[in-house]
Enzyme design. Structure first.
Site, PDB file in Angstrom:
ATOM      1  N   THR A 172     -67.365  -2.112  -9.101  1.00  0.00           N
ATOM      2  CA  THR A 172     -66.529  -2.919  -8.442  1.00  0.00           C
ATOM      3  C   THR A 172     -66.352  -2.276  -6.835  1.00  0.00           C
ATOM      4  O   THR A 172     -65.651  -2.807  -5.876  1.00  0.00           O
ATOM      5  CB  THR A 172     -65.099  -2.694  -8.737  1.00  0.00           C
ATOM      6  OG1 THR A 172     -64.805  -1.418  -9.132  1.00  0.00           O
ATOM      7  CG2 THR A 172     -65.086  -3.725 -10.055  1.00  0.00           C
TER       8      THR A 172
ATOM      9  N   ILE B  79     -65.664   0.434  -3.840  1.00  0.00           N
ATOM     10  CA  ILE B  79     -64.328   1.175  -3.679  1.00  0.00           C
ATOM     11  C   ILE B  79     -63.479  -0.020  -3.436  1.00  0.00           C
ATOM     12  O   ILE B  79     -63.080  -0.276  -2.121  1.00  0.00           O
ATOM     13  CB  ILE B  79     -64.581   1.827  -2.318  1.00  0.00           C
ATOM     14  CG1 ILE B  79     -65.891   2.924  -2.526  1.00  0.00           C
ATOM     15  CG2 ILE B  79     -63.339   2.766  -1.951  1.00  0.00           C
ATOM     16  CD1 ILE B  79     -65.980   3.879  -1.297  1.00  0.00           C
ATOM     17  N   HIS B  80     -62.464  -0.317  -4.516  1.00  0.00           N
ATOM     18  CA  HIS B  80     -61.719  -1.334  -4.527  1.00  0.00           C
ATOM     19  C   HIS B  80     -60.197  -0.642  -4.479  1.00  0.00           C
ATOM     20  O   HIS B  80     -60.111   0.809  -4.285  1.00  0.00           O
ATOM     21  CB  HIS B  80     -61.684  -2.085  -5.689  1.00  0.00           C
ATOM     22  CG  HIS B  80     -61.614  -1.382  -6.859  1.00  0.00           C
ATOM     23  ND1 HIS B  80     -60.419  -1.079  -7.595  1.00  0.00           N
ATOM     24  CD2 HIS B  80     -62.544  -0.903  -7.825  1.00  0.00           C
ATOM     25  CE1 HIS B  80     -60.483  -0.627  -8.824  1.00  0.00           C
ATOM     26  NE2 HIS B  80     -62.080  -0.343  -9.000  1.00  0.00           N
ATOM     27  N   ALA B  81     -59.257  -1.121  -4.455  1.00  0.00           N
ATOM     28  CA  ALA B  81     -57.751  -0.550  -4.319  1.00  0.00           C
ATOM     29  C   ALA B  81     -57.480   0.807  -5.026  1.00  0.00           C
ATOM     30  O   ALA B  81     -57.213   1.639  -4.237  1.00  0.00           O
ATOM     31  CB  ALA B  81     -56.862  -1.707  -4.402  1.00  0.00           C
TER      32      ALA B  81
END
Length: 88
Positions: free
Chosen positions: A12, A14-16
């Site tokens: 994914t 560097i998501h939230a």
């Protein structure tokens, strides 16, 4: 100034959630810490800045730190990236 390159392997990117952990880690240090991706550099202590880069899987990023605790900052960020499965 300390700099280190990372290859993002997480599916994914560097998501939230991992971005929040990176920001929290960087914020523990007095040094200026930046994340660079595709020629754009943002303050790694800013969640909005990090999210604005849209770093995905397979991305190559550079993290730099400048200040009295720059080496400690880079090492802590590297540890967080590995612990969270963002890089190898």
């Amino acid at each position: 100034m300390e700099k280190r390159d990372f290859h993002v392997v997480a599916d994914t990117g560097i998501h939230a959630r991992p971005a929040t952990l990176l920001v929290q880690t960087a914020s523990k240090f007095n040094s200026d810490v930046n994340l660079e991706y595709k020629g754009k550099s943002v303050n790694l202590k800013s969640i909005m800045g990090v999210m604005s880069l849209g770093v995905g899987q397979g991305a190559d990023v550079t993290i730099s730190a400048e200040g009295a605790d720059e080496a400690d900052a880079i090492n802590a960020i590297e540890e967080t990236m590995k612990k969270e499965g963002l890089s190898e």
